[in-house]
Enzyme design. Structure first.
Site, PDB file in Angstrom:
ATOM      1  N   SER A   3       2.722 -14.363  -0.622  1.00 20.06           N
ATOM      2  CA  SER A   3       3.788 -15.054  -1.346  1.00 20.06           C
ATOM      3  C   SER A   3       4.705 -15.721  -0.330  1.00 20.06           C
ATOM      4  CB  SER A   3       4.598 -14.057  -2.183  1.00 20.06           C
ATOM      5  OG  SER A   3       5.773 -14.652  -2.693  1.00 20.06           O
TER       6      SER A   3
ATOM      7  N   TYR B 211      10.587  -6.713  -2.741  1.00 15.28           N
ATOM      8  CA  TYR B 211       9.387  -7.551  -2.779  1.00 15.28           C
ATOM      9  C   TYR B 211       9.221  -8.292  -1.460  1.00 15.28           C
ATOM     10  CZ  TYR B 211       5.941 -10.854  -4.660  1.00 15.28           C
ATOM     11  OH  TYR B 211       4.812 -11.601  -4.893  1.00 15.28           O
TER      12      TYR B 211
END
Length: 236
Positions: free
Chosen positions: A130, A143
Site C-alpha cells: 500500500s 496500518y
C-alpha cells in the site's frame, strides 16, 4: 497438476484478490483461490477453472495445509487489511495485533510454507502492499506500521532469493474502491462511503491488471516495486 503454471492468490474471495484470480486465469494460469470464505472461493474457482482452498493466514495449521500443493509458480500475497482510523493515543491492542497478524505474519507464513515449490519453479512472489507503507497519515499509525513492515519483509526477501532465481515484487495501490473501508470501519457503510465519494478511485481491476502484467514478464525481469494511485491522489 499438469504443466500449466500455478498461481496462488490469498484473500482471493473478493476485491483485488478476486479480480486478480480472474485476470490470471484469463492469461492461462491455473489459479488456486485461497481465502477464509470457502463458498465464495469455490464459486470463483468454478467460473475460472481454478481450485478453491480455505485459507486463514492467521492460522498456522491452515497455512500448512496449503503447503500440500505440488506446484506453485506464482504467489500473490493479497490477504491484508486495516482496522479503524484511531490516533496512536487511542490505539486498540487488538486492532494493531490483527493488522500485524494479517499483513505481516500472514505473508511470512504463506511464503515460508510455499517456499520449496517457489524455489523449485524459480517462481514469482507478488506482495500487495500500500502507499501506506511508504508514507503516513493521521489515524493510520497501525496500518502504516504494518505496511511498512511488509515493505521491509519484501525488500529483504528479494535480496535473499535473487541468487535462487525467485522474483519478488511489491505492488502499492493508493485509494481503491472495494470493501476495504467497509471492513476497516467494521461495517459502517456511511463512513466507508465517505472515503470514496467525489473522488476518482482505482478499481480492483486496475490493480489486478498490474499483477497480471508483472506475472507475464520473462524470468530475467524483476519489478521491485510499483506504486499505483488515482490521478487526484498526488498527495494525502
Amino acid at each position: 497438476m499438469s504443466e500449466q503454471k500455478v498461481a496462488v492468490v490469498t484473500g482471493g474471495s473478493a476485491g483485488i484478490g478476486e479480480t486478480t484470480c480472474r485476470a490470471l486465469a484469463n492469461d492461462g494460469w491455473k489459479v488456486v483461490v485461497a481465502a477464509r470464505r470457502l463458498d465464495m472461493c469455490q464459486q470463483i474457482a468454478d467460473e475460472i477453472g481454478g481450485v478453491a482452498v480455505r485459507l486463514d493466514v492467521g492460522d498456522r495449521g491452515s497455512v500448512e495445509k496449503l503447503a500440500e500443493l505440488e506446484r506453485v509458480d506464482l504467489l500473490v500475497n493479497n490477504a491484508g487489511g486495516a482496522k479503524e482510523l484511531d490516533y496512536l493515543r487511542d490505539a486498540q491492542d487488538e486492532d494493531w495485533q490483527w493488522m500485524f497478524e494479517t499483513n505481516v505474519m500472514g505473508t511470512m507464513r504463506v511464503t515460508r510454507a510455499l517456499y520449496p515449490q517457489l524455489k523449485a519453479a524459480k517462481g514469482l512472489v507478488v506482495n500487495i502492499g500500500s502507499v501506506a507503507g511508504t508514507d503516513a497519515y493521521k489515524g493510520g499509525s497501525g496500518y502504516n506500521a504494518a505496511k511498512h513492515g511488509l515493505r521491509g519483509v519484501t525488500r529483504a526477501f528479494r535480496r535473499e532469493e535473487a541468487e535462487n532465481g525467485i522474483r519478488v515484487c511489491e505492488i502499492d495501490p493508493g485509494r481503491v474502491k472495494t470493501d476495504f473501508s467497509l471492513n476497516r470501519f467494521k461495517g459502517d457503510e456511511a463512513r466507508a462511503r465517505e472515503v470514496y465519494e467525489g473522488k476518482h478511485n482505482l478499481t480492483a481491476e486496475d490493480v489486478a491488471e498490474a499483477v497480471r502484467w508483472v506475472a507475464s514478464l520473462p524470468a530475467h525481469v524483476n519489478i521491485d516495486t510499483m506504486s499505483i494511485m488515482p490521478v487526484d491522489q498526488a498527495e494525502r
